[in-house]
Design a protein around this motif. Structure first.
Motif, mmCIF file in Angstrom:
data_model
loop_
_atom_site.group_PDB
_atom_site.id
_atom_site.type_symbol
_atom_site.label_atom_id
_atom_site.label_comp_id
_atom_site.label_asym_id
_atom_site.label_seq_id
_atom_site.Cartn_x
_atom_site.Cartn_y
_atom_site.Cartn_z
ATOM 1 N N LYS A 1 -1.125 -24.060 46.974
ATOM 2 C CA LYS A 1 -1.191 -25.453 46.548
ATOM 3 C C LYS A 1 -1.380 -25.548 45.035
ATOM 4 C CE LYS A 1 -4.778 -27.981 47.678
ATOM 5 N NZ LYS A 1 -5.737 -28.820 48.439
ATOM 6 N N MET A 2 -2.174 -24.661 44.466
ATOM 7 C CA MET A 2 -2.378 -24.659 43.020
ATOM 8 C C MET A 2 -1.084 -24.338 42.285
ATOM 9 S SD MET A 2 -6.067 -22.758 42.712
ATOM 10 C CE MET A 2 -5.706 -22.364 41.012
ATOM 11 N N LEU A 3 -0.350 -23.322 42.791
ATOM 12 C CA LEU A 3 0.912 -22.958 42.152
ATOM 13 C C LEU A 3 1.918 -24.096 42.215
ATOM 14 C CD1 LEU A 3 1.369 -19.267 43.377
ATOM 15 C CD2 LEU A 3 0.834 -20.034 41.064
ATOM 16 N N MET A 4 1.984 -24.767 43.364
ATOM 17 C CA MET A 4 2.907 -25.881 43.510
ATOM 18 C C MET A 4 2.503 -27.042 42.599
ATOM 19 S SD MET A 4 5.295 -24.907 45.441
ATOM 20 C CE MET A 4 6.134 -26.443 45.799
ATOM 21 N N ASP A 5 1.193 -27.284 42.477
ATOM 22 C CA ASP A 5 0.712 -28.333 41.573
ATOM 23 C C ASP A 5 1.160 -28.060 40.137
ATOM 24 O OD1 ASP A 5 -0.474 -29.790 43.532
ATOM 25 O OD2 ASP A 5 -2.518 -29.151 43.119
ATOM 26 N N VAL A 6 1.021 -26.799 39.730
ATOM 27 C CA VAL A 6 1.312 -26.440 38.346
ATOM 28 C C VAL A 6 2.815 -26.462 38.071
ATOM 29 C CG1 VAL A 6 1.189 -24.584 36.631
ATOM 30 C CG2 VAL A 6 -0.798 -25.105 38.053
ATOM 31 N N PHE A 7 3.600 -25.764 38.893
ATOM 32 C CA PHE A 7 5.023 -25.620 38.592
ATOM 33 C C PHE A 7 5.846 -26.822 39.044
ATOM 34 C CE2 PHE A 7 3.508 -21.218 38.588
ATOM 35 C CZ PHE A 7 4.028 -20.790 37.375
ATOM 36 N N PHE A 8 5.670 -27.264 40.279
ATOM 37 C CA PHE A 8 6.433 -28.412 40.761
ATOM 38 C C PHE A 8 5.987 -29.687 40.043
ATOM 39 C CE2 PHE A 8 6.914 -31.977 43.780
ATOM 40 C CZ PHE A 8 8.294 -31.974 43.890
ATOM 41 N N GLY A 9 4.675 -29.851 39.880
ATOM 42 C CA GLY A 9 4.163 -31.039 39.209
ATOM 43 C C GLY A 9 4.655 -31.148 37.776
#
Length: 236
Positions: A118-126
């Motif tokens: 979830k953290m990785l998705m927050d950083v890259f996708f966000g």
């Protein structure tokens, strides 16, 4: 990118004349007749304070006179600043997750993997949504074309103006810091594009809102998937 007078933003060929080591004379602006860039003889702390105070002349000094294409290798600086921006955003996400979850030894390995994902998705996708929306809004509100050489300079300006993320701060004030980053982005965009304040606010606010919405939707979907998997495991 030409040098600029920090007072009025007028282009200037050179900021100072050096007669001998340590002996320089600051040039004056042909437009406003003031010293073109007094920050050359100032301490870094003074520049930092003026950046915190959102003074446009401090941003002109940083974006035009320090990060000038004639004196700085902007291609490498662009990727370094982007990587730093992502790392600092990951640190912000880590703080938020640690405040919401119990990071003790009782956490299951599966939940730990889900949290990291979830953290990785927050950083890259966000941030993908953020910068994509930002460049589109710049094209709409500031009437610039996508894909031109200024896009990298604008992204660089936004990344650098998010410097406040490097501060140590508790999770309770993280959203205040986000508002401060938003206001810094607005000032940096206005200084760099010389557009109206309302258009810069619209562009930055739209990008931050899309990023927040995208990460929230993604988090709800991941949480729903985790809850469904958990229920199925328990029932089986």
């Amino acid at each position: 990118m030409a040098y600029r007078c920090v007072q009025c933003g007028f282009p200037i060929k050179t900021l100072y004349v050096q007669y001998s080591p340590g002996n320089i004379r600051l040039m004056k602006c042909e437009n406003c007749k003031a010293v073109a860039d007094e920050y050359i003889e100032c301490e870094v702390m003074i520049l930092l304070i003026d950046l915190i105070l959102h003074k446009p002349k401090a941003y002109r000094h940083l974006l035009y006179n320090v990060l000038n294409q004639e004196t700085v290798e902007t291609e490498g600086l662009f990727w370094k600043s982007t990587l730093s921006f992502l790392l600092l955003d990951a640190y912000r996400s880590l703080i938020l997750e640690s405040s919401r979850e119990d990071w003790g030894s009782s956490r299951s390995f599966t939940l730990l993997i889900l949290t990291c994902w979830k953290m990785l998705m927050d950083v890259f996708f966000g941030n993908l949504m953020f910068f994509s929306t930002f460049l589109i809004m710049v094209r709409i509100f500031l009437r610039t074309s996508l894909g031109n050489p200024r896009d990298k300079d604008i992204v660089l300006a936004i990344s650098i103006s998010s410097y406040v993320k490097v501060w140590e701060f508790p999770s309770l004030v993280i959203f205040i810091i986000d508002l401060f980053v938003l206001s810094s982005n607005i000032v940096a965009l206005k200084v760099f594009t010389e557009s109206t304040m309302s258009r810069c606010i619209a562009a930055c606010l739209s990008a931050h809102a899309v990023k927040l919405f995208a990460t929230q939707v993604l988090n709800f979907r991941l949480l729903g998937t985790w809850n469904n998997d958990g229920v199925q495991k328990i029932s089986s």
